[in-house]
Design a protein around this motif. Structure first.
Motif, PDB file in Angstrom:
ATOM      1  N   UNK A  32       7.192  13.647   2.104  1.00 27.01           N
ATOM      2  CA  UNK A  32       8.349  14.521   1.890  1.00 27.01           C
ATOM      3  C   UNK A  32       8.271  15.186   0.516  1.00 27.01           C
ATOM      4  N   UNK A  33       7.847  14.441  -0.480  1.00 27.63           N
ATOM      5  CA  UNK A  33       7.703  15.011  -1.817  1.00 27.63           C
ATOM      6  C   UNK A  33       6.600  16.053  -1.869  1.00 27.63           C
ATOM      7  N   UNK A  34       5.485  15.769  -1.209  1.00 30.89           N
ATOM      8  CA  UNK A  34       4.372  16.718  -1.194  1.00 30.89           C
ATOM      9  C   UNK A  34       4.707  17.950  -0.359  1.00 30.89           C
ATOM     10  N   UNK A  35       5.560  17.795   0.650  1.00 27.96           N
ATOM     11  CA  UNK A  35       5.904  18.933   1.507  1.00 27.96           C
ATOM     12  C   UNK A  35       6.672  20.006   0.735  1.00 27.96           C
ATOM     13  N   UNK A  43       0.232  25.574  -0.788  1.00 29.44           N
ATOM     14  CA  UNK A  43       0.157  25.357   0.652  1.00 29.44           C
ATOM     15  C   UNK A  43      -0.729  24.188   1.093  1.00 29.44           C
ATOM     16  N   UNK A  44      -1.893  23.942   0.491  1.00 30.22           N
ATOM     17  CA  UNK A  44      -2.683  22.784   0.957  1.00 30.22           C
ATOM     18  C   UNK A  44      -1.946  21.448   0.779  1.00 30.22           C
ATOM     19  N   UNK A  45      -1.347  21.245  -0.381  1.00 34.19           N
ATOM     20  CA  UNK A  45      -0.589  20.008  -0.610  1.00 34.19           C
ATOM     21  C   UNK A  45       0.650  19.973   0.284  1.00 34.19           C
ATOM     22  N   UNK A  49       1.450  17.151   2.978  1.00 35.33           N
ATOM     23  CA  UNK A  49       2.711  16.422   2.867  1.00 35.33           C
ATOM     24  C   UNK A  49       3.522  16.484   4.143  1.00 35.33           C
ATOM     25  N   UNK A  50       3.519  17.626   4.798  1.00 41.79           N
ATOM     26  CA  UNK A  50       4.242  17.760   6.064  1.00 41.79           C
ATOM     27  C   UNK A  50       3.645  16.853   7.127  1.00 41.79           C
ATOM     28  N   UNK A  51       2.326  16.790   7.174  1.00 45.27           N
ATOM     29  CA  UNK A  51       1.661  15.887   8.126  1.00 45.27           C
ATOM     30  C   UNK A  51       1.987  14.438   7.805  1.00 45.27           C
TER      31      UNK A  51
END
Length: 69
Positions: A32-35, A43-45, A49-51
């Motif tokens: 959640x933090x990385x998303x 966008x890569x992070x 994060x979303x995954x």
């Protein structure tokens, strides 16, 4: 005096489930933090994060479906 034929097998399952839940929550919060990177332009992070945030939710839904349906 405690009995020698106690049922400690149920305790192992509960402890294992607690550890799995804690690790799943950790992965969810990390993801959640990385998303937030999606909002900030990283966008890569953000995609990673979303995954990571969605993986424990999907896994839990699969476990529930196998157990009850």
């Amino acid at each position: 005096m405690p009995s020698t034929d106690s049922n400690s097998e149920g305790l192992d399952v509960s402890l294992r489930n607690a550890i799995v839940v804690v690790l799943s929550l950790f992965i969810f919060y990390l993801g959640r933090g990385w998303a937030r990177g999606l909002v900030e332009g990283n966008y890569p992070i953000g995609i990673l994060g979303l995954i990571l945030a969605l993986a424990p939710i999907v896994w839990l839904l699969v476990v529930i479906r196998e157990a009850y349906f």
